[in-house]
Design a protein around this motif. Structure first.
Motif: not given
Length: 208
Positions: A101-121
């Motif tokens: 694990a390189v980085r942890e993002y903030p924990q969401m209170e609700l289930p995450l259904t998807d994640v998308a990264l911008s092409p320029n990162s």
């Protein structure tokens, strides 16, 4: 393509017969992505595992087990990294070759259904079961904004190649195109409460 039994099938666009069959997940495969070439495939499953498949030959390699069900993936362009989001609300950046694990993002209170990264990162969109997408800075996880409009969970999200717009699809049967919210720039100078605000009709200046 993949199914709820954990089976992944490789297809040719020209033939109806599968080119190959991959199976190592013990449950539903929840995400499939081709990283930076056509020789590897990354999969995530409800068994909490992220796997990298070397397609020539087709041998699976277990990268990491997150002990979380319902993983979704977004691969970082040009780097052996992937963002993993789960129904538990956690989201992390992992190193694909090592599983670290390189980085942890903030924990969401609700289930995450998807994640998308911008092409320029530069930023990522984390979609949740309440139909909202929260935008975060990729490097420091700073909140850039949020959008909402779906009636029910967001199922899938994708960022436009211009890295300014992104699309979401929802269980409500709609697809929506969004523009990345821009955080306002604070204008300092006052040392006491601001009591009034006026803008020129030509939009050239504002007085406080």
């Amino acid at each position: 393509s993949s199914d709820a039994a954990g089976v992944i099938r490789l297809w040719s666009p020209d033939f109806e017969t599968p080119l190959g069959k991959l199976q190592a997940h013990s449950g539903k495969v929840s995400a499939l992505l081709f990283p930076n070439n056509n020789q590897q495939l990354v999969s995530a499953g409800d068994d909490g595992a992220v796997r990298v498949w070397q397609l020539m030959p087709t041998l699976p390699k277990l990268v990491t087990t997150l002990d979380e069900a319902g993983l979704n993936l977004s691969v970082v362009a040009g780097q052996p990294l992937a963002i993993c989001a789960s129904r538990s609300g956690s989201c992390r950046l992992i190193n694909l070759p090592t599983g670290e694990a390189v980085r942890e993002y903030p924990q969401m209170e609700l289930p995450l259904t998807d994640v998308a990264l911008s092409p320029n990162s530069a930023w990522l969109a984390m979609s949740t079961s309440d139909g909202r997408s929260r935008l975060l800075n990729f490097n420091d996880a700073a909140v850039l904004g949020a959008v909402a409009g779906h009636e029910g969970p967001i199922i899938d999200a994708a960022v436009h190649p211009d890295s300014q717009r992104f699309l979401t699809t929802g269980r409500d049967g709609t697809a929506r195109l969004w523009k990345q919210p821009v955080a306002p720039t604070p204008m300092s100078g006052h040392s006491a409460p601001i009591r009034g605000l006026a803008s020129a009709t030509n939009g050239q200046w504002t007085a406080t």
